[in-house]
Design an enzyme around this catalytic site. Sequence first.
Site, PDB file in Angstrom:
ATOM      1  CG  PHE A  50      -1.665   1.303   1.390  1.00 16.20           C
ATOM      2  CD1 PHE A  50      -2.677   1.677   0.523  1.00 16.20           C
ATOM      3  CD2 PHE A  50      -1.326   2.174   2.421  1.00 16.20           C
ATOM      4  CE1 PHE A  50      -3.341   2.892   0.670  1.00 16.20           C
ATOM      5  CE2 PHE A  50      -1.984   3.386   2.580  1.00 16.20           C
ATOM      6  CZ  PHE A  50      -2.994   3.741   1.694  1.00 16.20           C
ATOM      7  CB  VAL A 186     -10.081  -1.964  12.081  1.00 15.31           C
ATOM      8  CG1 VAL A 186     -11.019  -3.016  11.508  1.00 15.31           C
ATOM      9  CG2 VAL A 186      -9.710  -0.933  11.016  1.00 15.31           C
ATOM     10  CB  SER A 192      -9.350 -10.886   8.222  1.00 15.68           C
ATOM     11  OG  SER A 192     -10.759 -10.949   8.360  1.00 15.68           O
ATOM     12  CG  LEU A 195     -12.680  -2.596   7.027  1.00 14.88           C
ATOM     13  CD1 LEU A 195     -13.441  -2.552   8.341  1.00 14.88           C
ATOM     14  CD2 LEU A 195     -13.546  -2.015   5.914  1.00 14.88           C
ATOM     15  CG  LEU A 434      -3.077  15.002  21.101  1.00  8.58           C
ATOM     16  CD1 LEU A 434      -4.518  15.487  21.130  1.00  8.58           C
ATOM     17  CD2 LEU A 434      -2.391  15.332  22.427  1.00  8.58           C
TER      18      LEU A 434
END
Length: 434
Positions: A50, A186, A192, A195, A434
Amino acid sequence: MVGSSSPPEDQNQKTNSYMNDNSPSETETSLETLTRKVQESLSLGKRHAFWETQPVGQFKDIGDTSLQEGPIEPPTPLSEVKQEPYNLPNLYEWTTCDMDSEEVCGEIYNLLSNNYVEDDENMFRFNYSKEFLRWALRPPGYYRSWHIGVRAKVSKKLVAFISGIPAKIRVRDEVVKMAEINFLCVHKKLRSKRLAPVMIKEVTRRVHLENTWQAAYTAGVVLPTPIATCQYWHRSLNPKKLIDVGFSRLGARMTMSRTIKLYKIPESTATPGFRKMELRDIPAVTRLLRNYLIQFAVAPDFDEDDVEHWLLPKENVVDSYLVESPETHEITDFCSFYTLPSTILGHQSYYLLKAAYSFYNVSSRTPLLQLMNDALIVAKQKDYDVFNALDVMHNESFLKELKFGPGDGQLHYYLYNYRVGEALKPSELGLVLL
């Protein structure tokens, strides 16, 4: 993310950052070493498929002096930014989260408190309060559309969340309009479903729609490519509780009574004119902070509205103290910390670990060591169990002296669509996310 380290008197401490799967040893913390270890540990097919498609610094470019600092890709005309949300798996739908809604804020709190960052041994999990989340997600000029949730279509249950907030961050001499990305979470049962990449692309799309093309974020894992890698340090304030719950261990040759004595904190602060920050102090604190942060390579560009939001004390969220000269009434020094407790999982006696995190500190007349010692004193008075600090800014100058011990957690800082020539030392970083 648990290992051993050696704070004062060999008392080993678990880190409270819970973000890193694979911390290198103290002798191997350079970016090149981290990169080598990551590349060696990943098969070719898994090498950040990604992130290699994203405008971020790539591992292969490290050391390439021909690449200029600054934006990696130019802005796209707004008319060409994708107008429709990205597709989710068909059982799920996007929702924009209204932080003003008590119900929605409660849903986000529940999602994070049950599914967000844990340590490797599943003993502690961050427990951001609802008040903290409202503070963190609603700074001046925030966009509601950047608070993004995923719901199950049938039950309407909130199962994932990611957020962005607007920020002005100076990188060397350039003040850049950015989004700070945080709270990517998530539900454990959906890990899995892949997302996270879709959520990152969706928050990026919404950030682009507001004509913002750069972002800042942190992670405990090594991604392409950190602009800086920092370490967490921990100062015991309630050593007996920390040992009881497994956050710390009793050091070799140490008894509990000797440990309690070692970490004993004075009853009252030492600096004349040390007091809590008030609304009337905002202009003076802003000047102090701006003059201080200018020396760091990457730092926020705060104005008075930012200082009011981020640093004016808020009960159980953020504490700020300053030094007002008893003679001239000039504001000379400043310190602050925010409150981020952790749930203690599966312990019979204790449910919550109350942790203070060092935020922004400015020392001009009062030595930083003395200023931070006073911060420890007020934190102890307010019943915090531990005081955490990263080795950013000038923090390294007080950590060992004030009996902080190094945790084994590292925090990596990243910029999206902005290249920094060489990795920064923690002491060159003036930014706390944060």
